[in-house]
Design an enzyme around this catalytic site. Structure first.
Site, PDB file in Angstrom:
ATOM      1  N   GLY A  12       0.816  -1.214   0.000  1.00  0.00           N
ATOM      2  CA  GLY A  12       0.000   0.000   0.000  1.00  0.00           C
ATOM      3  C   GLY A  12       0.846   1.258   0.000  1.00  0.00           C
ATOM      4  N   LEU A  38       0.442   3.625  -2.097  1.00  0.00           N
ATOM      5  CA  LEU A  38       0.801   3.435  -3.501  1.00  0.00           C
ATOM      6  C   LEU A  38       1.287   4.720  -4.175  1.00  0.00           C
ATOM      7  CD1 LEU A  38      -2.063   1.044  -4.643  1.00  0.00           C
ATOM      8  CD2 LEU A  38       0.173   0.479  -3.678  1.00  0.00           C
ATOM      9  N   GLU A  68       3.587   5.991  -8.120  1.00  0.00           N
ATOM     10  CA  GLU A  68       3.774   5.672  -9.542  1.00  0.00           C
ATOM     11  C   GLU A  68       4.566   4.385  -9.769  1.00  0.00           C
ATOM     12  OE1 GLU A  68       3.247   6.660 -12.831  1.00  0.00           O
ATOM     13  OE2 GLU A  68       1.469   7.469 -11.874  1.00  0.00           O
ATOM     14  N   HIS A  82       4.266   1.659  -8.075  1.00  0.00           N
ATOM     15  CA  HIS A  82       3.291   0.570  -7.997  1.00  0.00           C
ATOM     16  C   HIS A  82       2.368   0.563  -9.222  1.00  0.00           C
ATOM     17  CE1 HIS A  82       4.016   1.435  -3.563  1.00  0.00           C
ATOM     18  NE2 HIS A  82       4.343   0.166  -3.644  1.00  0.00           N
ATOM     19  N   GLY A 100       9.128  -4.819  -8.633  1.00  0.00           N
ATOM     20  CA  GLY A 100      10.005  -3.742  -9.075  1.00  0.00           C
ATOM     21  C   GLY A 100      11.473  -4.084  -8.826  1.00  0.00           C
ATOM     22  N   SER A 140       9.400   5.684  -3.351  1.00  0.00           N
ATOM     23  CA  SER A 140       9.283   4.719  -2.259  1.00  0.00           C
ATOM     24  C   SER A 140       8.248   5.242  -1.280  1.00  0.00           C
ATOM     25  CB  SER A 140      10.634   4.575  -1.548  1.00  0.00           C
ATOM     26  OG  SER A 140      10.449   3.981  -0.266  1.00  0.00           O
TER      27      SER A 140
HETATM   28  P1  AMP Z   1       6.107  -2.276  -1.507  1.00  0.00           P
HETATM   29  O1  AMP Z   1       4.724  -1.721  -1.439  1.00  0.00           O
HETATM   30  O2  AMP Z   1       7.169  -1.351  -1.063  1.00  0.00           O
HETATM   31  O3  AMP Z   1       6.191  -3.653  -0.890  1.00  0.00           O
HETATM   32  O4  AMP Z   1       6.395  -2.507  -3.047  1.00  0.00           O
HETATM   33  C1  AMP Z   1       5.533  -3.283  -3.850  1.00  0.00           C
HETATM   34  C2  AMP Z   1       6.191  -3.518  -5.183  1.00  0.00           C
HETATM   35  O5  AMP Z   1       6.416  -2.260  -5.815  1.00  0.00           O
HETATM   36  C3  AMP Z   1       7.557  -4.201  -5.068  1.00  0.00           C
HETATM   37  O6  AMP Z   1       7.688  -5.148  -6.114  1.00  0.00           O
HETATM   38  C4  AMP Z   1       8.515  -3.048  -5.227  1.00  0.00           C
HETATM   39  O7  AMP Z   1       9.755  -3.447  -5.755  1.00  0.00           O
HETATM   40  C5  AMP Z   1       7.755  -2.192  -6.233  1.00  0.00           C
HETATM   41  N1  AMP Z   1       8.248  -0.819  -6.200  1.00  0.00           N
HETATM   42  C6  AMP Z   1       8.326   0.017  -5.137  1.00  0.00           C
HETATM   43  N2  AMP Z   1       8.875   1.188  -5.489  1.00  0.00           N
HETATM   44  C7  AMP Z   1       9.169   1.094  -6.812  1.00  0.00           C
HETATM   45  C8  AMP Z   1       9.755   1.972  -7.770  1.00  0.00           C
HETATM   46  N3  AMP Z   1      10.185   3.194  -7.443  1.00  0.00           N
HETATM   47  N4  AMP Z   1       9.901   1.539  -9.034  1.00  0.00           N
HETATM   48  C9  AMP Z   1       9.483   0.301  -9.384  1.00  0.00           C
HETATM   49  N5  AMP Z   1       8.925  -0.579  -8.548  1.00  0.00           N
HETATM   50  C10 AMP Z   1       8.760  -0.190  -7.264  1.00  0.00           C
END
Ligand code: AMP
Length: 302
Positions: free
Chosen positions: A40, A42, A44, A46, A156, A194
């Protein structure tokens, strides 16, 4: 009626049994399921995964679950940003059809005692700085992949070690899901998006551009012919040191498959960074591979 802004609201599913049933139906209809797991808050990064999934799949299912098992006792589980309503809107706008958002109590009922560990890969770098982190990640991702049983799951490259661990798990355990690694999405000034960027104050936010700057310097060194990993690491560390607010956790050049240190860049590698800005820990990386087999020339993905 404004058809231009019309989006189909995402269907929210809260229980594992309903999610399984929903996915089973799509599979029985011969549809190709794409899955994007998230925690969550979220952004860009995501929604780019959702859009990528839409190129191959329908339906696209996203999940939001802030997984308690992947946070250390001193980490930010309780203060991790939770923005569910906005997230559901963003997923609707991005075109996801289903949002799976289970409760922790259902994912980890009393007496839960089965974990997945991807040995070796999980102990280095992120795993060393965050003991138990990847065991929590692998366990929850395996559970989610078993519940949804998607044809494709999208992750990602921002979390490079995580994708590699999940791909290894999928291979080792013969999962029917293909793991797809997607490019890093960045702010205009280079900072990788992030959910944790919201923790940064104004000064730290400005200082946080040092991660991508350091990676660009390393890229320039390699473009100029440098291949020695120790030299490249020194370049990264020196760049980070120039930023007063930044403290390096690790800055390494590693093999892109094993995540073990290399001495020279001559096969697919990552330049990996973990850096503290105040109390916030950010990661970033540069992926590099030879332009062709045995070629000196490299291709870069930042
Ligand atoms: P998270 O919500 O942080 O667990 O991330 C969910 C998914 O989004 C994971 O596969 C992350 O690697 C991906 N993700 C997070 N930030 C980025 C980003 N800046 N660029 C590409 N993918 C991302």
């Amino acid at each position: 009626m404004n058809l231009g802004s019309h989006t189909c609201p995402v269907e929210i599913i809260r229980t594992i049994s309903w999610m399984k049933e929903h996915a089973r139906k799509a599979r029985d209809e011969g549809r190709i399921i794409g899955f994007v797991p998230t925690m969550g808050a979220l952004h860009e990064g995501h929604t780019a995964l959702i859009r990528r999934a839409q190129q191959d799949c329908s339906p696209v299912i996203a999940s939001i679950f802030v997984n308690p098992k992947q946070f250390g006792p001193k980490e930010d589980f309780s203060k991790y940003p939770r923005t569910f309503e906005k997230d559901a809107e963003k997923l609707s706008a991005a075109g996801a059809s289903t949002l799976f958002a289970p409760e922790a109590q259902e994912v980890y009922p009393d007496g839960f005692s089965t974990y997945v560990s991807v040995e070796g890969l999980s102990e280095r770098l992120e795993g060393k700085s965050r003991p138990g982190h990847f065991r929590g990640v692998a366990t929850v991702v395996l559970k989610l992949l078993e519940i949804v049983r998607p044809h494709f799951a999208y992750f990602g490259r921002k979390d490079a070690q995580q994708v590699q661990i999940i791909a290894r798990m999928a291979r080792d355990l013969n999962l029917d899901t293909e793991i797809v690694a997607c490019p890093i999405v960045r702010e205009a000034d280079g900072l990788a998006l992030s959910s944790r960027n919201t923790y940064l104050d104004k000064e730290e936010r400005q200082a946080a551009t040092v991660l991508s700057r350091a990676l660009k310097e390393v890229r320039n060194e390699m473009k100029a012919g440098a291949r020695d990993a120790l030299h490249l690491q020194t370049v990264m560390r020196r760049a980070i040191k120039e930023e007063r607010l930044a403290v390096v956790d690790y800055a390494e050049i590693v093999d892109a498959v094993t995540f073990e240190a290399v001495t020279r860049v001559r096969r697919p590698c990552y330049a990996l960074l973990a850096v503290f800005l105040g109390r916030t820990r950010l990661i970033d990386n540069l992926y590099v591979e030879p332009a062709a087999e045995n070629a000196e020339e490299l291709v870069f993905y930042l």
